[in-house]
Motif scaffolding. Structure first.
Motif, PDB file in Angstrom:
ATOM      1  N   ASP A   1       1.047  -1.238  -0.045  1.00 51.09           N
ATOM      2  CA  ASP A   1      -0.024   0.184   0.040  1.00 51.09           C
ATOM      3  C   ASP A   1       0.850   1.170   0.093  1.00 51.09           C
ATOM      4  N   MET A   2       1.815   1.475   0.758  1.00 50.45           N
ATOM      5  CA  MET A   2       2.806   2.574   0.949  1.00 50.45           C
ATOM      6  C   MET A   2       3.541   2.490  -0.295  1.00 50.45           C
ATOM      7  N   LEU A   3       4.001   1.628  -1.395  1.00 49.94           N
ATOM      8  CA  LEU A   3       4.548   1.647  -2.528  1.00 49.94           C
ATOM      9  C   LEU A   3       3.712   2.350  -3.548  1.00 49.94           C
ATOM     10  N   LEU A   4       2.525   2.005  -3.513  1.00 55.43           N
ATOM     11  CA  LEU A   4       1.366   2.399  -4.635  1.00 55.43           C
ATOM     12  C   LEU A   4       1.051   3.841  -4.100  1.00 55.43           C
ATOM     13  N   HIS A   5       1.120   4.295  -2.974  1.00 53.05           N
ATOM     14  CA  HIS A   5       0.775   5.435  -2.303  1.00 53.05           C
ATOM     15  C   HIS A   5       1.993   6.321  -2.687  1.00 53.05           C
ATOM     16  N   ASN A   6       2.994   6.069  -2.688  1.00 55.23           N
ATOM     17  CA  ASN A   6       4.304   6.921  -3.025  1.00 55.23           C
ATOM     18  C   ASN A   6       4.293   7.198  -4.538  1.00 55.23           C
ATOM     19  N   LEU A   7       3.781   6.261  -5.349  1.00 56.60           N
ATOM     20  CA  LEU A   7       3.839   6.360  -6.770  1.00 56.60           C
ATOM     21  C   LEU A   7       2.528   7.143  -7.039  1.00 56.60           C
ATOM     22  N   ARG A   8       1.482   6.968  -6.512  1.00 61.36           N
ATOM     23  CA  ARG A   8       0.229   7.788  -6.981  1.00 61.36           C
ATOM     24  C   ARG A   8       0.152   9.061  -6.493  1.00 61.36           C
ATOM     25  N   THR A   9       0.458   9.142  -5.235  1.00 58.49           N
ATOM     26  CA  THR A   9       0.261  10.670  -4.579  1.00 58.49           C
ATOM     27  C   THR A   9       1.416  11.443  -4.493  1.00 58.49           C
ATOM     28  N   LEU A  10       2.706  10.951  -4.030  1.00 58.66           N
ATOM     29  CA  LEU A  10       3.959  11.545  -4.098  1.00 58.66           C
ATOM     30  C   LEU A  10       4.704  11.638  -5.293  1.00 58.66           C
ATOM     31  N   HIS A  11       4.334  10.921  -6.368  1.00 59.40           N
ATOM     32  CA  HIS A  11       4.965  10.766  -7.853  1.00 59.40           C
ATOM     33  C   HIS A  11       6.433  10.406  -7.610  1.00 59.40           C
ATOM     34  N   MET A  12       6.574   9.512  -6.882  1.00 61.66           N
ATOM     35  CA  MET A  12       8.122   9.156  -6.591  1.00 61.66           C
ATOM     36  C   MET A  12       8.483   8.097  -7.876  1.00 61.66           C
ATOM     37  N   SER A  13       9.659   8.560  -8.309  1.00 58.22           N
ATOM     38  CA  SER A  13      10.387   7.753  -9.384  1.00 58.22           C
ATOM     39  C   SER A  13      10.671   6.513  -9.186  1.00 58.22           C
ATOM     40  N   LEU A  14      11.114   5.556 -10.299  1.00 57.55           N
ATOM     41  CA  LEU A  14      11.420   4.351  -9.801  1.00 57.55           C
ATOM     42  C   LEU A  14      12.834   4.280  -8.966  1.00 57.55           C
ATOM     43  N   GLU A  15      13.726   5.078  -8.937  1.00 57.20           N
ATOM     44  CA  GLU A  15      14.695   4.966  -8.439  1.00 57.20           C
ATOM     45  C   GLU A  15      14.456   5.211  -6.941  1.00 57.20           C
ATOM     46  N   ASP A  16      13.768   6.282  -6.488  1.00 55.75           N
ATOM     47  CA  ASP A  16      13.450   6.569  -5.290  1.00 55.75           C
ATOM     48  C   ASP A  16      12.678   5.484  -4.751  1.00 55.75           C
ATOM     49  N   SER A  17      11.789   4.839  -5.149  1.00 52.05           N
ATOM     50  CA  SER A  17      10.738   3.689  -4.554  1.00 52.05           C
ATOM     51  C   SER A  17      11.782   2.621  -4.362  1.00 52.05           C
ATOM     52  N   ILE A  18      12.787   2.323  -5.272  1.00 55.31           N
ATOM     53  CA  ILE A  18      13.767   1.347  -4.706  1.00 55.31           C
ATOM     54  C   ILE A  18      14.591   1.680  -3.609  1.00 55.31           C
ATOM     55  N   LYS A  19      14.951   2.960  -3.508  1.00 54.30           N
ATOM     56  CA  LYS A  19      15.547   3.201  -2.249  1.00 54.30           C
ATOM     57  C   LYS A  19      14.920   3.301  -0.989  1.00 54.30           C
ATOM     58  N   TRP A  20      13.591   3.821  -1.313  1.00 53.65           N
ATOM     59  CA  TRP A  20      12.658   3.797  -0.119  1.00 53.65           C
ATOM     60  C   TRP A  20      12.439   2.326   0.335  1.00 53.65           C
ATOM     61  N   LEU A  21      12.256   1.308  -0.516  1.00 53.18           N
ATOM     62  CA  LEU A  21      12.069  -0.045  -0.102  1.00 53.18           C
ATOM     63  C   LEU A  21      13.423  -0.626   0.589  1.00 53.18           C
ATOM     64  N   GLY A  22      14.434  -0.134   0.009  1.00 52.08           N
ATOM     65  CA  GLY A  22      15.803  -0.888   0.908  1.00 52.08           C
ATOM     66  C   GLY A  22      15.814  -0.229   2.215  1.00 52.08           C
ATOM     67  N   GLU A  23      15.441   1.155   2.447  1.00 51.23           N
ATOM     68  CA  GLU A  23      15.561   1.426   3.921  1.00 51.23           C
ATOM     69  C   GLU A  23      14.321   0.706   4.739  1.00 51.23           C
ATOM     70  N   VAL A  24      13.337   0.459   4.142  1.00 49.06           N
ATOM     71  CA  VAL A  24      12.062  -0.154   4.914  1.00 49.06           C
ATOM     72  C   VAL A  24      12.467  -1.447   5.429  1.00 49.06           C
ATOM     73  N   MET A  25      12.852  -2.225   4.033  1.00 49.09           N
ATOM     74  CA  MET A  25      13.368  -3.495   4.441  1.00 49.09           C
ATOM     75  C   MET A  25      14.276  -3.767   5.581  1.00 49.09           C
ATOM     76  N   ALA A  26      15.512  -2.746   5.346  1.00 50.97           N
ATOM     77  CA  ALA A  26      16.351  -2.763   6.730  1.00 50.97           C
ATOM     78  C   ALA A  26      15.629  -2.680   7.938  1.00 50.97           C
ATOM     79  N   GLU A  27      14.592  -2.153   8.136  1.00 49.89           N
ATOM     80  CA  GLU A  27      14.125  -1.982   9.407  1.00 49.89           C
ATOM     81  C   GLU A  27      13.440  -3.127   9.908  1.00 49.89           C
ATOM     82  N   ILE A  28      12.785  -3.660   8.721  1.00 49.83           N
ATOM     83  CA  ILE A  28      11.641  -4.850   9.284  1.00 49.83           C
ATOM     84  C   ILE A  28      12.226  -6.228   8.660  1.00 49.83           C
ATOM     85  N   GLY A  29      13.566  -5.993   8.126  1.00 50.77           N
ATOM     86  CA  GLY A  29      14.100  -7.482   7.616  1.00 50.77           C
ATOM     87  C   GLY A  29      14.895  -8.024   8.837  1.00 50.77           C
TER      88      GLY A  29
END
Length: 208
Positions: free
Chosen positions: A16-44
């Protein structure tokens, strides 16, 4: 992957957060990959004993989630951008219909069936005017002799004329008495039957 309830919740929140970043925040592909890496580091998986209790996925599960996002969201990222950002033409398909109103009786068109139209249209356009019926009744009354009219007036008179209130009370009293006597007799018969039944039961109990 046999996720637990908490793992399912975190995984759906991540989507849901990935789709929210794309739809609302207009986040690019590179920014989404970076954001996913940071999140997975916390919950991984944990890197030390300090944050071990806050970990939700092991290394295998984290790699599976990343592989899933790679072949689903990230691989079709341009398609999702087109879906959320591009305006599409709305095609409206419609049909024009001509409705012909029922015309008054006597026109070029024949009268429709009474069952196929509403009562309002029938009473407004097709039903004969009420003034014609009143005129016919008035003519009929004028043609009827006076003797028949006087007999009709006598028949329309109140049938209770000539009776006093006392006469009416006496008649009603007689009718009421007859009805009450019949009801009272029926009640007494039923009570007698019940009394006999109870007496028989009492006798059985005494013998027992």
């Amino acid at each position: 992957m046999d996720f637990s309830v908490i793992q399912y919740s975190k995984f759906m929140t991540l989507l849901d957060m990935l789709l929210h970043n794309l739809r609302t925040l207009h986040m690019s592909l590179e920014d989404s990959i970076k954001w996913l890496g940071e999140v997975m580091a916390e919950i991984g998986p944990p890197h030390s004993q300090k944050n071990e209790e806050w970990s939700f996925f092991n290394i295998k599960q984290a790699n599976a989630i990343i592989d899933y996002l790679k072949i689903s969201l990230f691989q079709h990222y341009k398609l999702y951008e087109f879906l959320f950002y591009s305006t599409r033409e709305e095609i409206v398909i419609g049909t024009e219909q001509m409705i012909e109103v029922v015309k008054p009786s006597g026109g070029l068109l024949p009268d429709p069936l009474e069952e196929g139209i509403s009562f309002d249209i029938y009473s407004t356009f097709i039903e004969p005017p009420p003034t014609l019926d009143a005129e016919v009744k008035r003519l009929d009354q004028e043609q009827v002799p006076e003797e028949f009219q006087s007999e009709a007036n006598i028949s329309d008179a109140d049938p209770l004329v000539g009776f006093t209130i006392e006469d009416i009370k006496s008649v009603l009293g007689q009718v009421t008495d007859d009805i009450l006597i019949g009801i009272q007799t029926e009640i007494n018969e039923k009570l007698q039957i019940q009394e006999e039944a109870f007496s028989a039961r009492i006798e059985k109990l005494k013998k027992a």
